[in-house]
Design a protein around this motif. Structure first.
Motif, PDB file in Angstrom:
ATOM      1  N   ARG A  73     -13.273   1.863  -2.472  1.00  0.00           N
ATOM      2  CA  ARG A  73     -14.421   1.317  -3.175  1.00  0.00           C
ATOM      3  C   ARG A  73     -14.387  -0.204  -3.167  1.00  0.00           C
ATOM      4  O   ARG A  73     -15.410  -0.863  -3.057  1.00  0.00           O
ATOM      5  N   ASP A  74     -13.180  -0.772  -3.334  1.00  0.00           N
ATOM      6  CA  ASP A  74     -13.052  -2.228  -3.366  1.00  0.00           C
ATOM      7  C   ASP A  74     -13.508  -2.850  -2.060  1.00  0.00           C
ATOM      8  O   ASP A  74     -14.119  -3.912  -2.029  1.00  0.00           O
ATOM      9  N   ASP A  75     -13.184  -2.196  -0.932  1.00  0.00           N
ATOM     10  CA  ASP A  75     -13.462  -2.788   0.359  1.00  0.00           C
ATOM     11  C   ASP A  75     -14.832  -2.405   0.915  1.00  0.00           C
ATOM     12  O   ASP A  75     -15.337  -3.045   1.836  1.00  0.00           O
ATOM     13  N   ALA A  76     -15.458  -1.383   0.332  1.00  0.00           N
ATOM     14  CA  ALA A  76     -16.676  -0.852   0.908  1.00  0.00           C
ATOM     15  C   ALA A  76     -17.837  -1.831   0.978  1.00  0.00           C
ATOM     16  O   ALA A  76     -18.541  -1.876   1.974  1.00  0.00           O
ATOM     17  N   PRO A  77     -18.095  -2.669  -0.053  1.00  0.00           N
ATOM     18  CA  PRO A  77     -19.294  -3.510  -0.023  1.00  0.00           C
ATOM     19  C   PRO A  77     -19.392  -4.445   1.159  1.00  0.00           C
ATOM     20  O   PRO A  77     -20.465  -4.797   1.577  1.00  0.00           O
ATOM     21  N   LEU A  78     -18.265  -4.896   1.709  1.00  0.00           N
ATOM     22  CA  LEU A  78     -18.324  -5.853   2.821  1.00  0.00           C
ATOM     23  C   LEU A  78     -17.630  -5.245   4.033  1.00  0.00           C
ATOM     24  O   LEU A  78     -16.406  -5.097   4.045  1.00  0.00           O
ATOM     25  N   ALA A  79     -18.391  -4.847   5.043  1.00  0.00           N
ATOM     26  CA  ALA A  79     -17.858  -4.366   6.304  1.00  0.00           C
ATOM     27  C   ALA A  79     -16.735  -3.371   6.101  1.00  0.00           C
ATOM     28  O   ALA A  79     -15.564  -3.705   6.272  1.00  0.00           O
ATOM     29  N   PRO A  80     -17.038  -2.095   5.758  1.00  0.00           N
ATOM     30  CA  PRO A  80     -16.005  -1.102   5.480  1.00  0.00           C
ATOM     31  C   PRO A  80     -15.011  -0.956   6.617  1.00  0.00           C
ATOM     32  O   PRO A  80     -13.866  -0.601   6.393  1.00  0.00           O
ATOM     33  N   SER A  81     -15.424  -1.254   7.863  1.00  0.00           N
ATOM     34  CA  SER A  81     -14.508  -1.112   8.996  1.00  0.00           C
ATOM     35  C   SER A  81     -13.561  -2.288   9.122  1.00  0.00           C
ATOM     36  O   SER A  81     -12.674  -2.271   9.963  1.00  0.00           O
ATOM     37  N   LEU A  82     -13.741  -3.328   8.296  1.00  0.00           N
ATOM     38  CA  LEU A  82     -12.906  -4.515   8.402  1.00  0.00           C
ATOM     39  C   LEU A  82     -12.298  -4.890   7.059  1.00  0.00           C
ATOM     40  O   LEU A  82     -12.457  -6.009   6.582  1.00  0.00           O
ATOM     41  N   PRO A  83     -11.566  -3.974   6.404  1.00  0.00           N
ATOM     42  CA  PRO A  83     -10.967  -4.308   5.106  1.00  0.00           C
ATOM     43  C   PRO A  83      -9.962  -5.442   5.206  1.00  0.00           C
ATOM     44  O   PRO A  83      -9.781  -6.203   4.273  1.00  0.00           O
ATOM     45  N   ARG A  84      -9.320  -5.579   6.366  1.00  0.00           N
ATOM     46  CA  ARG A  84      -8.349  -6.655   6.533  1.00  0.00           C
ATOM     47  C   ARG A  84      -9.050  -8.009   6.472  1.00  0.00           C
ATOM     48  O   ARG A  84      -8.514  -8.983   5.944  1.00  0.00           O
ATOM     49  N   THR A  85     -10.256  -8.095   6.986  1.00  0.00           N
ATOM     50  CA  THR A  85     -11.025  -9.334   6.926  1.00  0.00           C
ATOM     51  C   THR A  85     -11.328  -9.723   5.490  1.00  0.00           C
ATOM     52  O   THR A  85     -11.228 -10.893   5.106  1.00  0.00           O
ATOM     53  N   LEU A  86     -11.664  -8.736   4.676  1.00  0.00           N
ATOM     54  CA  LEU A  86     -11.950  -8.999   3.277  1.00  0.00           C
ATOM     55  C   LEU A  86     -10.704  -9.462   2.527  1.00  0.00           C
ATOM     56  O   LEU A  86     -10.746 -10.412   1.752  1.00  0.00           O
ATOM     57  N   ARG A  87      -9.598  -8.781   2.779  1.00  0.00           N
ATOM     58  CA  ARG A  87      -8.351  -9.200   2.122  1.00  0.00           C
ATOM     59  C   ARG A  87      -7.932 -10.593   2.566  1.00  0.00           C
ATOM     60  O   ARG A  87      -7.432 -11.384   1.773  1.00  0.00           O
ATOM     61  N   SER A  88      -8.134 -10.887   3.846  1.00  0.00           N
ATOM     62  CA  SER A  88      -7.791 -12.221   4.356  1.00  0.00           C
ATOM     63  C   SER A  88      -8.641 -13.288   3.693  1.00  0.00           C
ATOM     64  O   SER A  88      -8.147 -14.381   3.374  1.00  0.00           O
ATOM     65  N   ALA A  89      -9.924 -12.989   3.477  1.00  0.00           N
ATOM     66  CA  ALA A  89     -10.800 -13.947   2.808  1.00  0.00           C
ATOM     67  C   ALA A  89     -10.321 -14.192   1.378  1.00  0.00           C
ATOM     68  O   ALA A  89     -10.310 -15.337   0.899  1.00  0.00           O
ATOM     69  N   ARG A  90      -9.923 -13.135   0.709  1.00  0.00           N
ATOM     70  CA  ARG A  90      -9.431 -13.289  -0.669  1.00  0.00           C
ATOM     71  C   ARG A  90      -8.187 -14.159  -0.711  1.00  0.00           C
ATOM     72  O   ARG A  90      -8.051 -15.051  -1.570  1.00  0.00           O
ATOM     73  N   ILE A  91      -7.266 -13.942   0.219  1.00  0.00           N
ATOM     74  CA  ILE A  91      -6.040 -14.743   0.266  1.00  0.00           C
ATOM     75  C   ILE A  91      -6.365 -16.199   0.586  1.00  0.00           C
ATOM     76  O   ILE A  91      -5.809 -17.133  -0.015  1.00  0.00           O
ATOM     77  N   ALA A  92      -7.276 -16.418   1.529  1.00  0.00           N
ATOM     78  CA  ALA A  92      -7.626 -17.782   1.924  1.00  0.00           C
ATOM     79  C   ALA A  92      -8.293 -18.535   0.777  1.00  0.00           C
ATOM     80  O   ALA A  92      -8.009 -19.720   0.547  1.00  0.00           O
ATOM     81  N   VAL A  93      -9.179 -17.870   0.045  1.00  0.00           N
ATOM     82  CA  VAL A  93      -9.845 -18.522  -1.081  1.00  0.00           C
ATOM     83  C   VAL A  93      -8.836 -18.798  -2.194  1.00  0.00           C
ATOM     84  O   VAL A  93      -8.877 -19.857  -2.834  1.00  0.00           O
ATOM     85  N   THR A  94      -7.902 -17.873  -2.417  1.00  0.00           N
ATOM     86  CA  THR A  94      -6.841 -18.117  -3.404  1.00  0.00           C
ATOM     87  C   THR A  94      -6.032 -19.351  -3.024  1.00  0.00           C
ATOM     88  O   THR A  94      -5.700 -20.180  -3.879  1.00  0.00           O
ATOM     89  N   ALA A  95      -5.733 -19.493  -1.736  1.00  0.00           N
ATOM     90  CA  ALA A  95      -4.981 -20.667  -1.259  1.00  0.00           C
ATOM     91  C   ALA A  95      -5.777 -21.951  -1.492  1.00  0.00           C
ATOM     92  O   ALA A  95      -5.197 -22.994  -1.837  1.00  0.00           O
TER      93      ALA A  95
END
Length: 413
Positions: free
Chosen positions: A6-28
């Motif tokens: 559910r967490d990854d579904a709203p943005l490109a469900p086939s690319l959950p790694r991209t979403l997690r990478s964006a979260r890490i980059a914004v945190t940085a």
């Protein structure tokens, strides 16, 4: 469907790694921002000695940073509208990475002051663009994340202060710390160019006639909340140690504890905010945070004892910890198609509040006294209660796209 799906579904469900990478980059990016600013302000004594200037000049420099930061927020808006918030965030970090080494070097005062002004532009640009990116990632995840992003900035600020302490309060040591902060800002920018959340710029989405149709009443309501919070934050940051040491005659090792407990509470409440919003609702959480912090400022003003003041400073930290991420999150959902524009405008109130908290409280200290002056942030925080209905009208769960309005009362769900 699992929670992670559910967490990854709203943005490109086939690319959950991209979403997690964006979260890490914004945190940085948030961490680089917190680190850089903390290193700057904690290095001021050493830099002041190196430049052979007085407190009045330092005050002007800090005020100049606030003013140029407002300009940086305006630049972030212009860049985000044309090229997207990821470009604006990378630009702000790069500007900081350029300015910090110049501040670190032994230069003539005009160059030194100019570098401070440039740093302020980068600071404001990152303030606005990081919030834009944070809201974008939060919307993609479908749950509240801004508290965690701001917590990263607070934790990095604490690390920055410890870094300056570790290299000693000297011009050379300050230069080392400033250079480290520059390297981290540049690294965050370069990583972000690839990994920040990708949005379609407003220029490509909306016709020109639609770009100016912003929710101005909401911008003012949330902007005034941000202003009130930063009045309190700036007052505590600037005057807590002075009040404890000079007015209450606290021991030298006790005086800094007021600001230390304030920052500790800010960090803890930011870590808890993302979980508290769906449980309590935005409106209820805002009302609690504003009331607790207003009471804290009243305690500081009316109970002139070191222990009472430290407790008051701790309670005051709840407002910065909770209200900043909650307010930017709500502002970003006022009109999702205009999210970047709205956030840039709300962010401008940040600097007005910071100036009021530092300057007006200082002026009041010359009259009725520094303790009584903390009634100003108390009144400002209490006034936030008038904006609570605005928060109740917002959904308590961040969702992808345009979320329907829901009741803010958890009992109704």
């Amino acid at each position: 469907m699992t929670q992670s799906q559910r967490d990854d579904a709203p943005l490109a469900p086939s690319l959950p790694r991209t979403l997690r990478s964006a979260r890490i980059a914004v945190t940085a990016a948030y961490a680089a921002q917190g680190l850089g600013y903390a290193v700057i302000v904690t290095s001021l004594p050493a830099l002041k000695a190196r430049q052979e200037v007085g407190d009045d000049v330092v005050t002007i420099l800090v005020l100049g940073v606030a003013l140029t930061a407002a300009l940086g927020s305006v630049i972030a808006n212009a860049v985000a509208v044309r090229w997207g918030s990821r470009t604006a965030l990378a630009l702000g970090l790069i500007v900081q990475a350029i300015a910090l080494p110049v501040i670190a070097l032994p230069t003539e005062f005009p160059v030194f002051a100019g570098a401070f002004a440039v740093f302020g532009i980068g600071l404001g640009c990152v303030d606005a663009a990081a919030a834009m990116q944070g809201v974008a990632v939060q919307r993609a995840y479908g749950r509240h994340l801004l508290g965690g992003f701001f917590a990263a900035a607070t934790a990095a600020a604490i690390a920055g202060a410890l870094l300056v302490s570790g290299v000693a309060l000297s011009a050379v040591g300050a230069g080392v710390a400033l250079t480290c902060a520059a390297v981290i800002a540049l690294a965050a920018a370069l990583a972000g160019v690839r990994f920040f959340a990708r949005e379609v710029p407003i220029d490509e989405v909306l016709p020109k006639a639609e770009r100016a149709k912003l929710p101005r009443a909401g911008i003012w309501a949330f902007g005034l909340v941000i202003l009130a919070v930063f009045v309190a934050d700036s007052a505590v940051s600037t005057w807590s140690t002075v009040y404890l040491q000079d007015d209450l005659a606290a021991l030298a090792w006790i005086a800094p504890l007021g600001y230390a407990v304030y920052q500790a509470v800010v960090l803890l409440t930011r870590l808890a905010t993302d979980r508290l919003v769906p449980r309590l609702g935005r409106g209820r959480l805002v009302a609690i945070a504003a009331s607790v912090s207003a009471v804290g400022c009243v305690i500081i003003a009316l109970l002139p004892f070191p222990v009472a003041a430290i407790i008051g400073f701790a309670l005051a930290g709840v407002s910065a910890g909770v209200l900043i991420p909650v307010t930017f999150g709500a502002a970003g959902e006022l009109a999702p198609e205009h999210s970047d524009q709205v956030i840039a405008r709300v962010n401008l109130f940040n600097y007005a509040g910071a100036i009021l908290g530092a300057v007006v409280v200082g002026l009041l200290a010359e009259g009725p006294g520094l303790g009584i002056a903390f009634l100003l942030p108390a009144v400002a925080l209490a006034a936030i209660l008038f904006a609570v209905p605005r928060f109740r009208a917002m959904p308590t769960r961040a969702v992808a796209g345009v979320a329907p309005a829901t009741s803010d009362d958890p009992s109704s769900r």
